[in-house]
Motif scaffolding. Structure first.
Motif, PDB file in Angstrom:
ATOM      1  N   PHE A 140     -10.562 -10.400 -10.158  1.00  0.00           N
ATOM      2  CA  PHE A 140      -9.880 -10.661 -11.427  1.00  0.00           C
ATOM      3  C   PHE A 140     -10.745 -10.247 -12.619  1.00  0.00           C
ATOM      4  N   ALA A 199      -6.312   4.333 -14.654  1.00  0.00           N
ATOM      5  CA  ALA A 199      -5.510   3.133 -14.421  1.00  0.00           C
ATOM      6  C   ALA A 199      -5.083   3.048 -12.961  1.00  0.00           C
ATOM      7  N   ASP A 200      -4.732   4.186 -12.386  1.00  0.00           N
ATOM      8  CA  ASP A 200      -4.363   4.201 -10.959  1.00  0.00           C
ATOM      9  C   ASP A 200      -5.516   3.673 -10.126  1.00  0.00           C
ATOM     10  N   VAL A 217      -7.848  -7.699  -3.431  1.00  0.00           N
ATOM     11  CA  VAL A 217      -6.890  -8.660  -2.865  1.00  0.00           C
ATOM     12  C   VAL A 217      -6.814  -8.512  -1.350  1.00  0.00           C
ATOM     13  N   ASP A 266      -8.125  -3.129  -7.619  1.00  0.00           N
ATOM     14  CA  ASP A 266      -7.655  -4.508  -7.658  1.00  0.00           C
ATOM     15  C   ASP A 266      -6.970  -4.859  -6.346  1.00  0.00           C
ATOM     16  N   ALA A 267      -6.143  -3.956  -5.893  1.00  0.00           N
ATOM     17  CA  ALA A 267      -5.451  -4.200  -4.634  1.00  0.00           C
ATOM     18  C   ALA A 267      -6.440  -4.290  -3.480  1.00  0.00           C
ATOM     19  N   ALA A 278       1.589  -3.063  -6.261  1.00  0.00           N
ATOM     20  CA  ALA A 278       0.327  -3.698  -5.914  1.00  0.00           C
ATOM     21  C   ALA A 278       0.303  -5.159  -6.321  1.00  0.00           C
ATOM     22  N   ARG A 284      -5.946   6.174  -2.729  1.00  0.00           N
ATOM     23  CA  ARG A 284      -5.468   6.145  -4.116  1.00  0.00           C
ATOM     24  C   ARG A 284      -6.643   6.099  -5.095  1.00  0.00           C
ATOM     25  N   ARG A 338       3.427   1.826  -9.477  1.00  0.00           N
ATOM     26  CA  ARG A 338       2.418   1.507  -8.467  1.00  0.00           C
ATOM     27  C   ARG A 338       1.848   0.117  -8.726  1.00  0.00           C
ATOM     28  N   ALA A 380      -3.006  -1.684 -20.733  1.00  0.00           N
ATOM     29  CA  ALA A 380      -4.104  -0.772 -21.001  1.00  0.00           C
ATOM     30  C   ALA A 380      -3.701   0.650 -20.717  1.00  0.00           C
ATOM     31  N   ALA A 381      -3.040   0.831 -19.607  1.00  0.00           N
ATOM     32  CA  ALA A 381      -2.619   2.183 -19.251  1.00  0.00           C
ATOM     33  C   ALA A 381      -1.687   2.723 -20.326  1.00  0.00           C
ATOM     34  N   LEU A 427      -2.352  -6.754 -17.708  1.00  0.00           N
ATOM     35  CA  LEU A 427      -3.415  -6.141 -18.504  1.00  0.00           C
ATOM     36  C   LEU A 427      -3.562  -4.664 -18.190  1.00  0.00           C
ATOM     37  N   ILE A 428      -3.530  -4.361 -16.910  1.00  0.00           N
ATOM     38  CA  ILE A 428      -3.716  -2.951 -16.550  1.00  0.00           C
ATOM     39  C   ILE A 428      -2.585  -2.118 -17.123  1.00  0.00           C
ATOM     40  N   VAL A 464       1.880   5.135 -12.705  1.00  0.00           N
ATOM     41  CA  VAL A 464       0.987   3.977 -12.758  1.00  0.00           C
ATOM     42  C   VAL A 464       1.776   2.671 -12.756  1.00  0.00           C
ATOM     43  N   THR A 519     -10.959  -6.544 -12.882  1.00  0.00           N
ATOM     44  CA  THR A 519      -9.764  -5.902 -13.386  1.00  0.00           C
ATOM     45  C   THR A 519      -9.618  -6.105 -14.892  1.00  0.00           C
ATOM     46  N   VAL A 520      -9.882  -7.325 -15.302  1.00  0.00           N
ATOM     47  CA  VAL A 520      -9.784  -7.598 -16.733  1.00  0.00           C
ATOM     48  C   VAL A 520     -10.747  -6.705 -17.504  1.00  0.00           C
ATOM     49  N   VAL A 545      -7.925   1.765 -11.029  1.00  0.00           N
ATOM     50  CA  VAL A 545      -8.152   0.344 -11.238  1.00  0.00           C
ATOM     51  C   VAL A 545      -7.132  -0.473 -10.455  1.00  0.00           C
ATOM     52  N   ILE A 546      -5.935  -0.022 -10.483  1.00  0.00           N
ATOM     53  CA  ILE A 546      -4.897  -0.741  -9.729  1.00  0.00           C
ATOM     54  C   ILE A 546      -5.265  -0.788  -8.259  1.00  0.00           C
ATOM     55  N   PHE A 606     -12.010  -3.852 -16.607  1.00  0.00           N
ATOM     56  CA  PHE A 606     -11.559  -2.456 -16.592  1.00  0.00           C
ATOM     57  C   PHE A 606     -10.437  -2.242 -17.600  1.00  0.00           C
ATOM     58  N   ALA A 607      -9.535  -3.189 -17.582  1.00  0.00           N
ATOM     59  CA  ALA A 607      -8.389  -3.051 -18.476  1.00  0.00           C
ATOM     60  C   ALA A 607      -8.870  -3.025 -19.920  1.00  0.00           C
ATOM     61  N   LEU A 612      -5.307   2.469   0.153  1.00  0.00           N
ATOM     62  CA  LEU A 612      -5.760   2.175  -1.203  1.00  0.00           C
ATOM     63  C   LEU A 612      -6.983   2.999  -1.567  1.00  0.00           C
ATOM     64  N   VAL A 659      -0.984 -11.423   0.576  1.00  0.00           N
ATOM     65  CA  VAL A 659      -2.263 -12.105   0.740  1.00  0.00           C
ATOM     66  C   VAL A 659      -2.072 -13.618   0.696  1.00  0.00           C
ATOM     67  N   SER A 676      -4.937   8.968 -12.771  1.00  0.00           N
ATOM     68  CA  SER A 676      -5.508   8.383 -13.979  1.00  0.00           C
ATOM     69  C   SER A 676      -6.456   7.243 -13.604  1.00  0.00           C
ATOM     70  N   ILE A 690     -15.227 -11.178 -22.370  1.00  0.00           N
ATOM     71  CA  ILE A 690     -14.290 -10.057 -22.330  1.00  0.00           C
ATOM     72  C   ILE A 690     -13.043 -10.415 -23.131  1.00  0.00           C
ATOM     73  N   THR A 737       0.821  -1.206   0.000  1.00  0.00           N
ATOM     74  CA  THR A 737       0.000   0.000   0.000  1.00  0.00           C
ATOM     75  C   THR A 737       0.850   1.249   0.000  1.00  0.00           C
TER      76      THR A 737
END
Lengths: 122, 495, 801, 141, 113, 94
Positions: free
Chosen positions: F72, F31-32, F42, F38-39, A40, F23, A36, A91-92, A87-88, A33, F75-76, F34-35, F78-79, F20, A48, F29, D54, A24
């Motif tokens: 998962f 993407a931030d 988790v 996702d975190a 993450a 964030r 980070r 994508a970013a 993927l992220i 991005v 995230t997919v 989404v990251i 979103f990506a 998080l 985890v 952005s 997707i 975190t």
């Protein structure tokens, strides 16, 4: 015996949560991005998984309950988090999020350029 | 313990599912739907007869004893309503064949139509308060779909309002059930009743009154009583005619049924709750009348008449003596039949004239005498002119009201007839009388075929009025059960 | 089903066949099929005459709804028979008249005769039913058949207006009467008039007695066009003339009279009855006669005259009710009022019927009914003139016609009123004869106007559409018959006295008779020079003067402002009844869902708060609560924060995500509150919902992706706080009022043993309450079908293309 | 928009789908004993299909899984109704369940339970409904 | 805890009401979402909170929480999911057809179609 | 002992959760976000595991895998959305 088990449980859990915390911090502090995401998807996932392992041990040792879903979960996380991270990031990148201004290399850009030139030549 | 009483729920449900498979075969859909509708009617008739001979019927779902599983209970009141529902649905179905259009038929019109019946019949039959909620949702979801099916602008726009109001009402229903569960710890209606009865010997606890009022709000939203009816005129304006007829005849009546059921079964100890009900009922009549005479739009006129009828019925319930309850039951059934007929009739009018504005039509009776006279008779029945069907109900309600020393209410109920008559005769005088005109939709409208459905209903209404003597025992039995909740409790809880 | 019932129902049943006949025999006037019906019925009813003359009555009963006390009891007694004969007799004449009046090819005769027969049957039903509910049914049927007849030429605006007006007013009265009937039923437990009369004394002091009386009278007054309800009658003249002659002079309007007569034994002793019936009657008499003079349309004059004459009969019945206060028959001078009432009833039917028919003939032959255009017709249509003048003289009360006799008796009755020692009448009762006298003068005047303006004076051919000539014979038969009756009853009034009047009186005043007794009625032509005769002389002299000068003083009518007229009031009422509610309704029914929600929520708050306070329902009990944990508090704070943040969220995305946050937190609540199944479900559902939200809203074609401006609305805030507070308060008190244990222990005990499962929630879902689940998935299935067809089926768009 | 390959995802998805479907089946069968049931199981299966959607696209997935989801919904409903109405044949109240315990290796205690059949109906309906909604909206975009 | 929950639920209802009174269709639907969350939590609360273990037999728990409200909530959740999905698509279609998501512009006092 | 550790771990997890969330709100952005989401997913897995230890019930362990799967898929999705602008394509390569 149980002390050792207890120790392992505690260890996994504590370490796991620490990993999470660190991840975190990374997510908050890191500059762009991509970095980070790195924090993450790597650190948090490890954290985890460690916690899950601890939990699995806890139930297995103290209650004799073999929980297959936890194992499944660990495996699943192990498999998915790199993919989602990938993927992220892609994508970013493709959606035009800038790299940190202090980044030193951007191979993909050059590759893309090459591809682009190639296709324009064709 | 008989599985018979589940048939009016099961047959439409099964049919609905089958119709999903048949969605491209329109003729097949029609045949299946008709067969199912007729068999539902037969089943409902058998139930009525069974209840008449053997008393209240119940069925413990999944064989779990009464307060723990879900119980379906068919007393005379609900059995009669189920019968009426299947009858009206049959008629609306016939009407749909000629009017709803192939596109809608291909997009699951008949399937959803049947699901609507599942909801309505289920709500009438269930003996479990949460199950009632579920059936309400079945009914509402089907009504949303039927309302929006076709996707014209006005349908979409009004669906949003309708949906929103009903979502709120569902949420309130859920919390009302939650409160009730907290207080009495059970969901079976008979069990709730007996538990409330236990603690209410010296008056009902205040919290239960609050819950009673909450239930009134919930069901009132569905049944369109006084301060809660605002959503209705707009929403009912939107859908095509057979759907409108179904809505007008059935949906609000489910709300009315639920109010009647909960008030006579749970909260009969509580004078205040009945007082509130009574006041709201009277105000519904007044405001309904105000709306009905205000408009020059035939749809609006009939829609506001729904509110009046709801007021009249609930007024009868709120007085709570044998005459008024019998009247309410009688009138409820009458109103379902005649409202459906009226909606179908004005549907034909709109089809012919292409407008629902009374100012743009006249002289219809010259070339459509059958339509005109059917409408005329239906109007008289609506206004409660003997020997047509509305009369006996109103007579009993007013008589009950006077006996219960509620003179203002009785008088308003009585005089509402006049203004109801005024509002529908306005249609007759301005739309059917007057100079003949040429209309846009005339060639397309298969008036003769469409007219079959409302004529059936009007004939039934006439027989319902003239043959009151043979129907009255059923009505009285229903009223008797409503007045004596112990009959219901004993039937369900004591094997 | 006795022959009596058949007789009553025959016109109704046979009316169904008229269109059939009409269609098959196109070339024959449909009236010929109809004509036998009233004639046969008339003869049939005549056969009852010997019975009723002996004071007996015949009762036949069919059970209709016996469990509600509604039986179709047909009773023929003196009063009923009188009316039945009137209905069938005049009916036969009117049908005959109509055959010549209505053209075979131009008119929709099938409709006309159906309505007419319906009316005839209904009217017979009214006068012959002993059961009040059945009578009410027929009563309304007369209203509606009258409605249809008035609107017979429905393409005319005035016909529709008149039809609507008459229906509204008479149905209003009918409903009031129904209210009265119900009140009577509550007091006595019967709908039968015969039984009511026998119980009349018992209910005299009942609190419901007065309201019942007023309600019944409302019915009678509206039907009989009494002040102030008479306004429908002049407009009812839009009906074809045979209808006016039949319904609006001879029969239907007399239904109110019948009702008053019928109920005299029940209510008659009450002061209110006397007061209302007599004074309303007198008022109507005066009012109607004064306004009749003003009219220029023949039928309008006749209409107002009918109003006035009905008032006369009404007042006579009221005065006659006073007779009930006196025990002994011999000394009872008030029975003469009743005698006069019945006698005049018959007389009125004869002369007014003939006058109407004459007016119809004039209309038929000249094309107008406006007396300003008419004149000098005497030479063109001598027979019509003769009938008219006889009818008008009878109406004016001139000897030797029957009108004279009943007018005399009327004066007698009114003079007697002053002599009553009841209700302080000996002081203010003088008003009655005076008013009666004034009204008679005006009656005289308009009768004269009617005849002389039409038949004498200057002939104005340029104002007429057709060249007038005498009517064909067929058209003249009926008025001639009626006029001959006028003369016959004038010379031999006692033809009626024993056969009809005395039995009818026995029905009206039964308590005065001992067993076997009957009223001795003798109407004599010459009473000697008494006060009544002088009154008549005064009427004639003053009347002639006024008639001669009436062109001058008629202007006075213009001084009465039009706005004050009752018609104006009615129009204003009807107009206001539509426009005001329209405005009112449109203010609150503004189509805005927000307003509707505001109403709903406000009601929610107000009524629940009122109940909470009123029933003192709020209780608060902390004994039965579980501990508060840190996590729960943290989650609670999270939920609250997130939900409040939504309020201030500016972008769609934010509110969707925050909603998701609330949802996920709720699922964590489920974890903490030991509901794993819920947590699972909530998580997945929340994910899908959020996804749907995003798809449906975020990804839309861009209109405005972001809200332009968020305005804080105080009312909204107030309402929402109110709702929140109410929910919380009720939750607290519901929780503090756990009066019973939950039934859940059963599930704990039986889930494994009986249902072979361990997860109680799941077992409840698929087994204990599997029925819920079955329909829950049905809901889902319907929703998916709906979504599918909503997206695929777009009728609008295709239409546009 | 430039085309991108999806090699990593497409490769991984084959394994992951197996996981998810296995899990959903597990959660469905275990419903009577542990948290879960037809509803959540159905949603998970739908989730798996969504993942496919997707990764690939509607057309490909349609070729892969040629299922009319509205029909699937109907079949699910038929299942549920059929199971419940089956009790009518035995003249016991609607929806009455019967059961017998069977111990299977690997999956543990699995009861042969008509309730499971009922739950299967729920499962199908949920899959059908969710996929109908998603597919319909997806096609509209 | 129940008392705290009562307040939380109250706040959920409050915000839901406020949202439903606003003009934007999205906010209205979000409001209905909050409303159903509130209602579901209320059922749970009214059944009594934390009165024992999760209602799954097999452990060695003495008490179990009341399973009935949970079953009811499950049903209610599923139903409100269906309704929400429908509502969303309806809103979407309305948006497409009428070109607005402002309910004040959907009064329809002019009866067009 | 183990109890304290678990509490401690929960506290850590909660803190990281807050971070998080920060964030997610901050961005910048998508993407931030989404990251971070996702975190969060988790992290939720971890918290659920810990809570089920605290509650001493393995009923909640089912949720763990579920959250994993959902996170998962989310995230997919979103990506894909970020990259292609759509989540579900009607037909690829066109």
């Amino acid at each position: 015996m149980s002390v050792i088990i207890d120790f392992f449980i505690g260890f996994f859990i504590l370490v796991g949560s620490l990993f999470c915390l660190i991840a975190t911090i990374g997510v908050i502090r890191l500059p762009d991005v991509y970095t980070r995401n790195h924090a993450a998807s790597k650190a948090a996932t490890l954290g985890v998984m460690s916690i899950l392992l601890g939990t699995f041990l806890y139930f297995y040792a103290l209650e004799g309950h073999f929980n297959s879903r936890l194992i499944l979960g660990i495996v699943f996380l192990f498999m998915t988090s790199p993919i989602s991270g990938h993927l992220i990031n892609r994508a970013a990148y493709n959606s035009g999020v800038k790299l940190w201004d202090k980044s030193v290399r951007d191979d993909l850009k050059e590759y893309n350029k090459k591809v682009l030139e190639k296709s324009s030549v064709d | 313990m008989t599985n018979l009483i589940i048939l009016p729920i099961l047959i439409p449900l099964f049919t609905g599912v089958i119709l999903i498979f048949l969605n491209k075969r329109i003729t097949g859909q029609r045949v299946v739907a008709t067969i199912s509708s007729i068999s539902t009617m037969i089943a409902a008739g058998l139930i009525v007869q069974k209840v008449r001979t053997d008393g209240i019927q119940f069925l413990n779902m999944s064989s779990w004893d009464a307060p723990f599983g879900i119980t379906l209970v068919s007393d005379m009141f609900s059995a009669l309503l189920v019968l009426t529902t299947s009858l009206i649905s049959f008629v609306c179905l016939i009407y749909s064949f000629k009017s709803i259009g192939e596109e809608r038929e291909k997009y699951y019109y008949y399937a959803v139509f049947n699901f609507l019946l599942v909801g309505v019949n289920g709500a009438f039959t269930t003996g479990d308060i949460f199950n009632l909620f579920v059936f309400f949702e079945v009914m509402l979801m089907s009504s949303y779909v039927l309302l929006v099916l076709g996707g014209t602008k006005i349908q979409l726009r009004e669906s949003i309002k309708y949906l929103l109001v009903n979502v709120i009402s569902s949420a309130l229903f859920v919390i009302a059930v939650a409160y009730l569960y907290s207080v009495v710890g059970t969901l079976n209606m008979a069990h709730i009743s007996s538990r409330i009865n236990e603690i209410s010997v010296n008056g009902m606890p205040g919290i239960l009154t609050v819950i009673a009022v909450l239930f009134l709000i919930v069901f009132g939203l569905k049944g369109a009583i006084f301060p809660l009816y605002f959503w209705m005129p707009g929403s009912y304006y939107a859908p095509p005619t057979p759907v409108l007829a179904l809505f007008g005849a059935l949906l609000t009546k489910v709300g009315v049924y639920s109010i009647t059921r909960t008030y006579t079964l749970f909260f009969y100890h509580d004078i205040e709750a009945f007082g509130i009900l009574s006041i709201l009922a009277i105000l519904s009549i007044v405001f309904g009348v105000i709306g009905a005479i205000a408009y020059w739009d035939i749809k609006n006129i009939i829609i506001y008449n729904i509110i009046i009828a709801v007021g009249v019925i609930l007024y009868g319930v709120s007085v709570m003596n044998i005459a008024s309850i019998s009247g309410a039951v009688y009138y409820l059934i009458h109103d379902m039949i005649i409202k459906a007929a009226l909606f179908l009739l004005i549907g034909i009018v709109i089809k012919i004239t292409g407008t629902s504005n009374l100012r743009n039509m006249s002289g219809l009776i010259t070339r459509y005498p059958g339509l005109g006279w059917t409408f005329f008779i239906a109007s008289l029945a609506l206004a409660g002119i003997p020997p047509l069907s509305g009369f006996v109900g109103k007579l009993l309600i007013v008589q009950g009201g006077f006996e219960g020393e509620s003179f203002i209410g009785g008088f308003i109920t009585l005089m509402s007839s006049l203004l109801v008559l005024f509002s529908v005769m306005k249609i007759f005088i301005n739309g059917f009388w007057g100079k003949d005109r040429i209309y846009s939709g005339e060639e397309k409208a298969p008036v003769k075929q469409l007219l079959i459905a409302p004529v059936i209903l009007v004939v039934i209404s006439a027989f319902y009025g003239i043959g009151t003597e043979s129907i009255l025992p059923y009505i009285t039995q229903a009223a008797h059960t409503l007045i004596n909740p112990n009959l219901y409790i004993d039937a369900v809880l004591k094997e | 089903m006795s022959s009596l019932h058949l007789a009553i129902l025959a016109p109704l049943v046979l009316s169904i066949f008229i269109p059939l006949f009409y269609r098959i025999f196109r070339h024959i006037h449909a009236g010929w099929f109809v004509l036998p019906i009233p004639i046969v019925l008339f003869v049939y009813f005549l056969t009852f005459l010997p019975e009723t003359m002996r004071g007996r009555s015949l009762i036949e009963m069919i059970n209709w709804i016996p469990s509600l006390g509604i039986k179709f009891t047909a009773k023929v007694d003196g009063l009923g028979l009188l009316f039945a004969l009137l209905i069938t007799g005049i009916g036969a004449l009117v049908v005959l008249y109509s055959i010549y009046y209505l053209a075979k090819n131009k008119e929709k005769l099938n409709h006309f005769y159906v309505y007419l027969l319906l009316f005839m049957g209904a009217m017979l039903g009214v006068v012959l039913s002993d059961n009040l509910i059945v009578m009410y049914g027929f009563w309304e049927l007369t209203s509606f058949s009258s409605f249809l007849l008035i609107g017979y030429w429905y393409e005319r605006d005035k016909s529709r207006y008149g039809a609507q007006k008459s229906m509204l007013i008479t149905v209003f009265g009918g409903l009031a009467m129904l209210g009265g009937i119900i009140l009577l039923y509550i007091m006595t437990g019967t709908f039968s008039v015969t039984e009511l009369i026998s119980q009349a004394n018992a209910i005299f002091n009942n609190a419901l007695f007065d309201p019942a009386l007023v309600c019944i009278l409302l019915g009678a007054f509206t039907k009989s066009a009494q002040f102030p309800f008479y306004i429908w009658l002049p407009d009812a003249m839009e009906a074809p003339t045979p209808v006016s002659a039949y319904l609006h002079s001879a029969t239907m309007v007399k239904a109110g009279i019948y009702l008053v007569a019928r109920f005299t034994p029940v209510f008659g002793e009450h002061f209110l009855w006397f007061l209302l019936v007599t004074s309303v009657g007198i008022l109507t008499l005066v009012w109607g006669s004064i306004f009749a003079v003003k009219q220029t349309d023949l039928k309008a004059i006749l209409a107002f005259s009918t109003v006035s004459q009905l008032g006369l009969i009404m007042s006579l019945l009221g005065a006659g009710a006073a007779a009930l206060h006196y025990e002994f028959l011999d000394e009872n001078i008030y029975t003469v009022a009743v005698t006069a009432a019945i006698f005049h009833l018959v007389n009125h039917a004869t002369f007014k019927g003939s006058l109407f028919m004459a007016a119809g003939i004039i209309d038929h032959e000249t094309g107008t009914r406006d007396i300003r255009k008419l004149g000098g017709l005497m030479h063109f249509m001598p027979i019509t003139f003769t009938t008219s003048i006889i009818g008008a003289f009878s109406m004016a009360g001139l000897p030797p016609f029957n009108g004279f006799l009943s007018k005399e008796m009327f004066f007698t009755a009114m003079v007697h009123v002053t002599e009553m020692d009841l209700f302080n009448l000996n002081t203010w009762g003088i008003l009655f004869p005076v008013l009666a006298w004034i009204a008679s003068i005006f009656t005289f005047v308009y009768s004269m106007i009617l005849v002389f303006k039409t038949f004498t004076g200057k002939y104005q051919p340029d104002k007429l559409d057709k060249k007038p000539h005498e009517a064909p014979m067929g058209l003249l038969i009926s008025p001639v018959i009626l006029v001959s009756l006028v003369i016959i009853f004038g010379f031999f009034p006692n033809l009626l006295s024993d056969s009809l009047i005395s039995p009818a009186m026995a029905s009206i005043l039964p308590s005065l008779l001992e067993a076997g007794e009957e009223f001795m009625v003798h109407i004599s032509f010459w009473h000697g020079p008494n006060i009544e005769l002088f009154m008549t002389l005064g009427v004639i002299i003053l009347g002639i003067i006024l008639f001669k000068t009436h062109a001058k003083w008629k202007k006075i009518y213009k001084a009465v402002p039009e706005k004050l007229a009752l018609n104006r009031f009615y129009d204003f009422l009807i107009e206001g009844m539509q426009s005001v509610p329209y405005k009112v309704t449109n203010t609150y029914m503004n189509g805005s869902i927000r307003s509707y929600l505001v109403y709903i929520f406000t009601f929610f708050i107000v009524i629940l708060a009122a109940t909470l306070i009123g029933k003192n329902a709020f209780t608060f009990d902390t004994s039965n609560v579980s501990s508060i944990g840190v996590y729960e508090v943290a989650l609670a704070i999270l939920v609250v924060l997130a939900s409040i943040c939504i309020l201030f969220a500016k972008s769609r995305m934010t509110s969707i995500i925050l909603l998701g946050a609330v949802g996920y937190t709720v699922s964590l609540f489920y974890v903490l509150f030991r509901a794993p199944d819920l947590a699972l479900t909530q998580l997945v559902i929340e994910t899908i919902s959020v996804a749907l939200f995003l798809v449906c809203f975020y990804h839309l074609p861009k209109l405005r992706r972001f809200e332009t401006r968020m305005r804080f609305r105080f009312t909204n805030a107030l309402i929402s706080v109110g709702v929140g507070v109410m929910v919380t308060l009720i939750a607290l008190s519901a929780h503090s009022n756990k009066l019973f244990d939950s039934i859940s222990q059963y599930y704990v005990e039986n889930t494994y043993t009986e249902a072979a499962g361990k997860n109680m929630v799941n077992v409840i879902l698929v087994d204990f309450r599997g029925f819920d689940t079955l329909f829950e998935i049905t809901v889902l299935a319907i929703a998916s079908l709906g979504i599918y067809s909503m997206i695929k089926l777009r009728l609008n768009r295709r239409k546009e293309e | 928009m430039r085309k991108t390959n999806n090699l990593i995802l497409e490769t991984a998805i084959k394994v992951l789908l197996f996981f998810i479907v296995l899990y959903s089946v597990y959660i469905f069968t275990a419903g009577h004993y542990y948290p879960g049931g037809g509803f959540i199981g159905g949603l998970m299966t739908a989730g798996a299909i969504v993942l496919l959607l997707i990764t690939y696209d509607i057309k490909t997935v349609e070729e892969l899984l040629p299922v009319n989801y509205r029909i699937l919904t109907a079949i699910g409903l038929l299942f549920a109704i059929g199971t419940s109405a089956g009790s009518l044949l035995f003249n016991v109240p609607f929806l009455t369940h019967a059961f017998g315990d069977v111990h299977l290796p690997l999956l543990g205690e699995l009861s042969l339970h008509t309730a499971t059949l009922f739950d299967l109906g729920v499962y199908f309906v949920v899959v059908g409904v969710t996929m109908t909604i998603i597919q319909t909206i997806g096609e509209d975009e | 805890m129940e008392i705290l929950m009562a307040f939380v639920i109250g706040i959920l209802f409050m915000t839901a009401t406020y949202l439903m009174l606003s003009k934007s269709l999205l906010r209205i639907i979000v409001g209905t979402g909050l409303l159903s969350h509130g209602a579901h939590l209320l059922i749970l609360t009214m059944g009594g909170l934390k009165r024992g273990a999760a209602p799954i037999l097999g452990g060695n728990a003495e008490n179990y929480t009341d399973p009935l409200p949970q079953a009811l909530i499950l049903t209610a959740i599923v139903i409100s999911f269906g309704v929400t999905a429908f509502f969303l698509v309806l809103a979407y279609r309305t948006y497409q057809e009428l070109g607005t998501d402002n309910v004040e512009e959907m009064r329809g006092t002019e009866k067009d179609d | 002992m183990i109890d304290i550790m678990i509490r401690l771990a929960l506290v850590f997890c909660s803190i990281s959760m807050l971070g998080l969330i920060y964030r997610v709100i901050k961005g910048p952005s998508v993407a931030d976000r989404v990251i971070a989401l996702d975190a969060i997913g988790v992290n939720l897995v971890a918290i659920t595991a810990l809570i089920s230890i605290v509650l001493n019930s393995h009923a909640f362990l089912e949720i763990i895998l579920l959250i994993g799967i959902l996170a998962f898929i989310g995230t997919v999705a979103f990506a894909k959305y970020l990259e292609k602008g759509v989540i579900i394509e009607r037909e690829r390569n066109h």
